[in-house]
Design a protein around this motif. Sequence first.
Motif, PDB file in Angstrom:
ATOM      1  N   ASP A   1      42.889  38.280  31.886  1.00  0.00           N
ATOM      2  CA  ASP A   1      42.779  38.589  33.320  1.00  0.00           C
ATOM      3  C   ASP A   1      41.610  39.548  33.549  1.00  0.00           C
ATOM      4  N   LEU A   2      40.400  39.008  33.518  1.00  0.00           N
ATOM      5  CA  LEU A   2      39.184  39.824  33.579  1.00  0.00           C
ATOM      6  C   LEU A   2      39.054  40.611  34.872  1.00  0.00           C
ATOM      7  N   LYS A   3      39.558  40.066  35.976  1.00  0.00           N
ATOM      8  CA  LYS A   3      39.449  40.731  37.275  1.00  0.00           C
ATOM      9  C   LYS A   3      40.582  41.727  37.529  1.00  0.00           C
ATOM     10  N   ARG A   4      41.538  41.782  36.604  1.00  0.00           N
ATOM     11  CA  ARG A   4      42.673  42.707  36.726  1.00  0.00           C
ATOM     12  C   ARG A   4      43.425  42.526  38.048  1.00  0.00           C
ATOM     13  N   ASN A   5      43.650  41.270  38.419  1.00  0.00           N
ATOM     14  CA  ASN A   5      44.369  41.011  39.664  1.00  0.00           C
ATOM     15  C   ASN A   5      45.699  40.293  39.454  1.00  0.00           C
ATOM     16  N   GLY A   6      46.175  40.257  38.209  1.00  0.00           N
ATOM     17  CA  GLY A   6      47.494  39.706  37.917  1.00  0.00           C
ATOM     18  C   GLY A   6      47.563  38.198  37.790  1.00  0.00           C
ATOM     19  N   ILE A   7      46.415  37.520  37.822  1.00  0.00           N
ATOM     20  CA  ILE A   7      46.367  36.066  37.663  1.00  0.00           C
ATOM     21  C   ILE A   7      45.164  35.700  36.798  1.00  0.00           C
ATOM     22  N   ILE A   8      45.218  34.513  36.204  1.00  0.00           N
ATOM     23  CA  ILE A   8      44.083  34.035  35.418  1.00  0.00           C
ATOM     24  C   ILE A   8      43.464  32.858  36.156  1.00  0.00           C
ATOM     25  N   GLU A   9      42.233  33.042  36.606  1.00  0.00           N
ATOM     26  CA  GLU A   9      41.505  31.972  37.272  1.00  0.00           C
ATOM     27  C   GLU A   9      40.872  31.072  36.218  1.00  0.00           C
ATOM     28  N   PHE A  10      40.390  29.910  36.660  1.00  0.00           N
ATOM     29  CA  PHE A  10      39.867  28.944  35.701  1.00  0.00           C
ATOM     30  C   PHE A  10      38.695  29.500  34.896  1.00  0.00           C
ATOM     31  N   GLY A  11      37.773  30.183  35.554  1.00  0.00           N
ATOM     32  CA  GLY A  11      36.629  30.756  34.843  1.00  0.00           C
ATOM     33  C   GLY A  11      37.060  31.751  33.779  1.00  0.00           C
TER      34      GLY A  11
END
Length: 219
Positions: free
Chosen positions: A82-92
């Motif tokens: 979770d690179l953006k640290r927002n609690g979800i994993i986006e495709f990128g």
Amino acid sequence: MHSLKDCFCLKKTRHLLETHDTLASETCFSVNDVEALYILYKRLSSSIIDDGLIHKEEFLQALFSCSHRQNLFADRLFDVFDLKRNGIIEFGEFVRSLSIFHPKAPQQDKITFAFKVYDLKNTGYIERDELKDMVLAVLEESKLTLANDAIEAIVHKTIEEADLNGDGRIDPKEWKELVSRYPSLIKNMTLPYLEEVTVLFPCFVMTSKVRDSQLVYGN
């Protein structure tokens, strides 16, 4: 004459293709690999909540089969994906993180990623209590049991060998030096099957509109 819906779909398709192109140029995967991973991602991201995003419950259930029990290692791996640290994993994030496990990924990337996994508090250091927690988590994941004295001995020996400046913790430079002496510390950072994603997962393969040879990779 194209309808508004057709134009929207075409724009969406082009955007998706550009995304696959970009991800292929920035990772160890080919365009076809990225397309295969996209199908896998869509399946994982709809396993519990059908919103096109991978939530922690879906990540644990699909990749670790442990959504109903605590697992520090799996939780921490999700946090690092979770690179953006927002609690979800986006495709990128999914593709870029998996790329680090590719056999052709730079060794330094694997070392850095592994360090982040062990740095539970995100302080830039691996402290003694973090190391012990991760040893316990790995043992649990492997379904192994060791006496507390044995676990303490492992932690003590690791700190003793890695802590070159004597501050009681392991910094990134010390971690890199430790891995250079004990490469097996990051052996789990390489997943051989990622080198042939489209071969081993034929049901995920799509016909790419962009040939890998057409990509312009950075130096």
